[in-house]
Scaffold this motif. Structure first.
Motif, PDB file in Angstrom:
ATOM      1  N   SER B  44       0.802  -1.071   0.000  1.00 38.80           N
ATOM      2  CA  SER B  44       0.019   0.039   0.049  1.00 38.80           C
ATOM      3  C   SER B  44       0.830   1.287  -0.163  1.00 38.80           C
ATOM      4  CB  SER B  44      -1.027   0.031   1.173  1.00 38.80           C
ATOM      5  OG  SER B  44      -0.166  -0.080   2.447  1.00 38.80           O
ATOM      6  N   LEU B  45       1.928   1.163   0.808  1.00 39.30           N
ATOM      7  CA  LEU B  45       3.020   2.371   0.804  1.00 39.30           C
ATOM      8  C   LEU B  45       3.632   2.682  -0.561  1.00 39.30           C
ATOM      9  CD1 LEU B  45       3.214   4.523   2.784  1.00 39.30           C
ATOM     10  CD2 LEU B  45       5.225   3.046   3.546  1.00 39.30           C
ATOM     11  N   GLY B  46       3.922   1.370  -1.269  1.00 36.93           N
ATOM     12  CA  GLY B  46       4.503   1.183  -2.408  1.00 36.93           C
ATOM     13  C   GLY B  46       3.907   1.904  -3.498  1.00 36.93           C
ATOM     14  N   VAL B  47       2.374   1.624  -3.241  1.00 36.52           N
ATOM     15  CA  VAL B  47       1.466   2.368  -4.347  1.00 36.52           C
ATOM     16  C   VAL B  47       1.932   3.864  -4.544  1.00 36.52           C
ATOM     17  CG1 VAL B  47      -0.683   3.011  -4.998  1.00 36.52           C
ATOM     18  CG2 VAL B  47      -0.145   0.634  -4.574  1.00 36.52           C
ATOM     19  N   PHE B  48       2.004   4.575  -3.268  1.00 39.14           N
ATOM     20  CA  PHE B  48       2.057   5.861  -3.311  1.00 39.14           C
ATOM     21  C   PHE B  48       3.692   6.380  -3.669  1.00 39.14           C
ATOM     22  CE2 PHE B  48      -2.076   5.623  -1.642  1.00 39.14           C
ATOM     23  CZ  PHE B  48      -2.649   6.675  -2.070  1.00 39.14           C
ATOM     24  N   ARG B  49       4.337   5.671  -3.154  1.00 43.09           N
ATOM     25  CA  ARG B  49       5.767   5.766  -3.686  1.00 43.09           C
ATOM     26  C   ARG B  49       5.962   6.001  -5.172  1.00 43.09           C
ATOM     27  NH1 ARG B  49      10.348   2.415  -1.013  1.00 43.09           N
ATOM     28  NH2 ARG B  49      11.617   4.225  -1.641  1.00 43.09           N
ATOM     29  N   LEU B  50       5.157   4.775  -5.839  1.00 43.51           N
ATOM     30  CA  LEU B  50       5.179   4.837  -7.265  1.00 43.51           C
ATOM     31  C   LEU B  50       4.312   6.008  -7.982  1.00 43.51           C
ATOM     32  CD1 LEU B  50       5.753   2.992  -9.933  1.00 43.51           C
ATOM     33  CD2 LEU B  50       3.737   1.896  -9.224  1.00 43.51           C
ATOM     34  N   VAL B  51       3.366   6.205  -7.372  1.00 40.04           N
ATOM     35  CA  VAL B  51       2.725   7.585  -7.882  1.00 40.04           C
ATOM     36  C   VAL B  51       3.640   8.830  -7.714  1.00 40.04           C
ATOM     37  CG1 VAL B  51       0.361   8.927  -7.575  1.00 40.04           C
ATOM     38  CG2 VAL B  51       0.293   6.570  -7.462  1.00 40.04           C
ATOM     39  N   THR B  52       4.085   9.142  -6.511  1.00 36.60           N
ATOM     40  CA  THR B  52       5.001  10.059  -6.481  1.00 36.60           C
ATOM     41  C   THR B  52       6.153  10.094  -7.493  1.00 36.60           C
ATOM     42  OG1 THR B  52       4.528  10.040  -3.955  1.00 36.60           O
ATOM     43  CG2 THR B  52       6.337  11.233  -4.729  1.00 36.60           C
ATOM     44  N   PHE B  53       6.423   8.848  -7.769  1.00 38.82           N
ATOM     45  CA  PHE B  53       7.748   8.926  -8.713  1.00 38.82           C
ATOM     46  C   PHE B  53       7.308   9.177 -10.266  1.00 38.82           C
ATOM     47  CE2 PHE B  53       9.240   6.194 -12.282  1.00 38.82           C
ATOM     48  CZ  PHE B  53      10.501   6.442 -12.435  1.00 38.82           C
ATOM     49  N   MET B  54       5.873   8.542 -10.378  1.00 38.52           N
ATOM     50  CA  MET B  54       5.334   9.124 -11.637  1.00 38.52           C
ATOM     51  C   MET B  54       5.182  10.674 -11.872  1.00 38.52           C
ATOM     52  SD  MET B  54       2.952   5.992 -11.724  1.00 38.52           S
ATOM     53  CE  MET B  54       1.915   6.331 -13.151  1.00 38.52           C
ATOM     54  N   GLU B  55       4.738  11.326 -10.666  1.00 38.27           N
ATOM     55  CA  GLU B  55       4.375  12.784 -10.810  1.00 38.27           C
ATOM     56  C   GLU B  55       5.572  13.628 -10.843  1.00 38.27           C
ATOM     57  OE1 GLU B  55       0.117  12.594  -8.546  1.00 38.27           O
ATOM     58  OE2 GLU B  55       1.700  13.051  -7.463  1.00 38.27           O
ATOM     59  N   ASN B  57       8.685  12.556 -11.623  1.00 36.42           N
ATOM     60  CA  ASN B  57      10.110  12.239 -12.432  1.00 36.42           C
ATOM     61  C   ASN B  57       9.494  12.268 -14.050  1.00 36.42           C
ATOM     62  OD1 ASN B  57      10.856  11.072  -9.877  1.00 36.42           O
ATOM     63  ND2 ASN B  57      12.659  11.318 -10.977  1.00 36.42           N
ATOM     64  N   LEU B  58       8.009  11.754 -14.092  1.00 38.98           N
ATOM     65  CA  LEU B  58       7.680  11.681 -15.585  1.00 38.98           C
ATOM     66  C   LEU B  58       6.715  12.782 -15.783  1.00 38.98           C
ATOM     67  CD1 LEU B  58       7.349   7.873 -15.428  1.00 38.98           C
ATOM     68  CD2 LEU B  58       9.323   9.125 -16.188  1.00 38.98           C
ATOM     69  N   GLY B  59       6.141  13.618 -14.939  1.00 39.61           N
ATOM     70  CA  GLY B  59       5.594  14.612 -15.427  1.00 39.61           C
ATOM     71  C   GLY B  59       4.023  14.264 -15.700  1.00 39.61           C
ATOM     72  N   GLU B  79       3.224   1.271 -17.463  1.00 35.04           N
ATOM     73  CA  GLU B  79       3.629   2.056 -18.725  1.00 35.04           C
ATOM     74  C   GLU B  79       2.388   2.416 -19.611  1.00 35.04           C
ATOM     75  OE1 GLU B  79       6.250   1.079 -22.876  1.00 35.04           O
ATOM     76  OE2 GLU B  79       4.789  -0.467 -21.880  1.00 35.04           O
ATOM     77  N   GLN B  80       1.419   1.468 -19.794  1.00 37.54           N
ATOM     78  CA  GLN B  80       0.081   1.724 -20.327  1.00 37.54           C
ATOM     79  C   GLN B  80      -0.554   3.038 -19.737  1.00 37.54           C
ATOM     80  OE1 GLN B  80      -2.338  -1.698 -20.489  1.00 37.54           O
ATOM     81  NE2 GLN B  80      -0.702  -2.810 -21.484  1.00 37.54           N
ATOM     82  N   LEU B  81      -0.587   3.101 -18.316  1.00 32.46           N
ATOM     83  CA  LEU B  81      -1.195   4.481 -17.907  1.00 32.46           C
ATOM     84  C   LEU B  81      -0.428   5.781 -18.070  1.00 32.46           C
ATOM     85  CD1 LEU B  81      -3.366   5.465 -15.752  1.00 32.46           C
ATOM     86  CD2 LEU B  81      -1.468   5.137 -14.036  1.00 32.46           C
ATOM     87  N   ILE B  82       0.813   5.472 -17.976  1.00 34.16           N
ATOM     88  CA  ILE B  82       1.658   6.729 -18.284  1.00 34.16           C
ATOM     89  C   ILE B  82       1.632   7.191 -19.952  1.00 34.16           C
ATOM     90  CG2 ILE B  82       4.064   7.688 -18.383  1.00 34.16           C
ATOM     91  CD1 ILE B  82       4.769   5.758 -16.220  1.00 34.16           C
ATOM     92  N   LEU B  83       1.550   6.167 -20.840  1.00 36.63           N
ATOM     93  CA  LEU B  83       1.371   6.524 -22.024  1.00 36.63           C
ATOM     94  C   LEU B  83       0.072   7.039 -22.392  1.00 36.63           C
ATOM     95  CD1 LEU B  83       3.352   3.502 -23.851  1.00 36.63           C
ATOM     96  CD2 LEU B  83       4.058   5.864 -23.550  1.00 36.63           C
ATOM     97  N   SER B  84      -0.958   6.686 -21.889  1.00 36.15           N
ATOM     98  CA  SER B  84      -2.378   7.140 -22.076  1.00 36.15           C
ATOM     99  C   SER B  84      -2.454   8.523 -21.612  1.00 36.15           C
ATOM    100  CB  SER B  84      -3.240   6.424 -21.421  1.00 36.15           C
ATOM    101  OG  SER B  84      -3.224   6.498 -20.105  1.00 36.15           O
ATOM    102  N   LYS B  85      -1.634   8.870 -20.555  1.00 30.82           N
ATOM    103  CA  LYS B  85      -1.804  10.260 -20.255  1.00 30.82           C
ATOM    104  C   LYS B  85      -0.756  11.183 -20.866  1.00 30.82           C
ATOM    105  CE  LYS B  85      -2.890   9.445 -15.481  1.00 30.82           C
ATOM    106  NZ  LYS B  85      -3.876  10.437 -15.414  1.00 30.82           N
ATOM    107  N   ILE B  86       0.352  10.768 -21.520  1.00 28.68           N
ATOM    108  CA  ILE B  86       1.118  11.655 -22.453  1.00 28.68           C
ATOM    109  C   ILE B  86       0.309  11.666 -23.642  1.00 28.68           C
ATOM    110  CG2 ILE B  86       2.963  11.451 -23.758  1.00 28.68           C
ATOM    111  CD1 ILE B  86       4.516   9.919 -21.457  1.00 28.68           C
TER     112      ILE B  86
END
Lengths: 381, 89
Positions: B44-55, B57-59, B79-86
């Motif tokens: 559960s904590l890793g989910v938010f670390r991942l989201v923070t990383f995406m926000e 580092n990947l904008g 990757e699919q989620l990030i690409l769909s947002k880009i």
């Protein structure tokens, strides 16, 4: 960076303080003594628009942004002496309205949000169990799919608003083998067979906020009452906690300011050895420390709220703010009692109640220990 | 979005998960299609670390309603989620 409220927010803040001071403080000592929740105050807040603040206008809400909502809750904490009532209000907004707004289907939003905003219904969530407190996702309440229904079985405790609740968000696991990924949230309406609200629990502070136990015994609900999807419980719960940690602490800030101003007034008026006691550094230093804690807490909380308003997920910042403000609030209340001497210990002075109420802040929405676990965990520990 | 950029995003996600989440759990290898929630890499904590990383580092901005297993449980899905947002931007 801009640390100022807009003119509109500042005016709204004044209006909330006026409303709270005029409408929410009557008979406070007796209501605390009797652990009495005020439904009439609840309705007044709904009429004023408090419950609807963060909900989009299309569902009858105020559509206020995060910072304006925080501003209002800080003003409520300042104007309203009934910390228990504000705790109930916060629980209703962050653990019921926000999850439905963020995760609910269009039909769920249309059915529930207008009632929750208007004051007609009181909402709550039930996560904690006798054996699952800080380890929240180890819950044992189960939801079994049965045709077009889910059947819920389990026991919940420390459910804020349970006694007066009309809509319960129940967290249950649909598949224990999935561990936390099986945790799901279900909307259960008051009166549903098998939903049993148990005894009201008595507590040290926040006495005007009802808290109780809930039992689910073959409680059958329609499948469309699943909030979002199976396995979304973690996301829903974390979203609630992120909002709650930010906004409920805003009410703490308001309370800290009110308590500090009470101390300043007392330290100016009370004379010993021929001068106001505030002139003695032993007292003046305590007031200075109260001010430093207030200002530090504000900066931490405003930053978390600002990040949230930018669409970010301030888990770290809201955990830091929650940890700091809850502990600072207790220390300021202890200082306030010390400044007032024997009078501060007396119920009539209404400072000892602030301390009793403040202690809960280190426990609810994740204990201080859990906040430290989160902060360290975000650094990989 | 070029194929090179796409590979870079996936590489960054994989590297973050390997170095920041998996190593602490004593896991050194995982497939791109493997459920990282089922194998305990993302808690559960890793989910938010991942989201923070995406926000950070990947904008990309991740909405509350998007924080769910079907979007975040594997490198491929992230990757699919990030690409769909880009693509939306």
């Amino acid at each position: 960076m801009d640390f100022a409220w807009t003119d509109e927010q500042a005016a709204f803040r004044k209006e909330v303080i006026r409303f709270a001071q005029q409408e929410l403080n009557d008979d406070m000592i007796r209501r605390d003594h009797d652990s009495e929740f005020s439904r009439s105050h609840w309705n007044k807040c709904a009429d004023f628009g408090i419950q609807g603040l963060p909900v989009p206008q299309e569902y009858g809400g105020g559509g206020a942004d995060t910072l304006t909502t925080l501003c209002a809750l800080e003003a409520l904490g300042y104007g309203c002496r009934d910390n228990g009532f504000l705790f109930s209000l916060n629980a209703h907004m962050w653990t019921t309205e926000i999850p439905i707004t963020a995760f609910g289907s269009e039909a769920q939003k249309r059915r529930y949000l207008p009632k929750l905003i208007s004051g007609e219904w009181i909402g709550l969530h039930a996560m904690t169990e006798p054996g699952a407190g800080s380890d929240a996702y180890s819950l044992r309440t189960r939801a079994a799919r049965k045709g077009n229904c889910y059947v819920l079985n389990g026991t919940k405790t420390f459910a804020t608003n349970a006694e007066h609740g009309d809509l319960f968000i129940i967290f249950a696991n649909v598949d224990p083998d999935l561990n936390p990924n099986g945790v799901s949230a279900f909307l259960v309406e008051k009166g549903t067979p098998g939903l049993i609200v148990g005894k009201k629990l008595h507590k040290m502070g926040l006495r005007t906020s009802p808290i109780g136990e809930i039992a689910l015994v073959d409680c059958e609900i329609p499948a469309e009452n699943l909030l979002d999807k199976e396995g979304s419980g973690q996301a829903i719960f974390t979203t609630s906690m992120e909002w709650e940690r930010t906004c409920i602490m805003a009410s703490h800030l308001g309370m800290m300011q009110r308590v500090m101003e009470t101390c300043i007034k007392y330290a100016r008026e009370r004379s010993q050895f021929g001068q106001p006691i505030g002139k003695f550094s032993a007292i003046g230093n305590k007031i200075a420390d109260m001010d430093v804690r207030l200002e530090t807490g504000r900066l931490l909380l405003y930053k978390a709220a600002w990040l949230k308003s930018q669409g970010r997920h301030p888990l770290r910042e809201s955990s830091i703010a929650k940890l700091y403000v809850s502990e600072a609030c207790i220390q300021s209340c202890l200082d306030a009692i010390q400044i007032h001497g024997g009078y501060g210990y007396m119920t009539d002075y209404q400072i000892e109640r602030e301390l009793r109420d403040a202690v809960a802040g280190k426990i609810y929405s994740g204990t201080s220990e859990i906040q430290r676990v989160i902060i360290a965990g975000l650094h990989g520990f | 979005m070029t194929t090179a950029n796409q590979a870079t995003i996936k590489d960054q996600v994989r590297q973050f998960i390997r170095e920041e989440l998996a190593s602490a759990k004593g896991i050194s290898t995982f497939r791109d299609d493997e459920s990282l929630m089922a194998n305990g890499v993302i808690d559960s904590l890793g989910v938010f670390r991942l989201v923070t990383f995406m926000e950070e580092n990947l904008g990309v901005r991740v909405g509350d309603e998007e924080i769910r297993a079907e979007n975040l449980e594997s490198v491929d899905k992230i990757e699919q989620l990030i690409l769909s947002k880009i693509k939306k931007n």
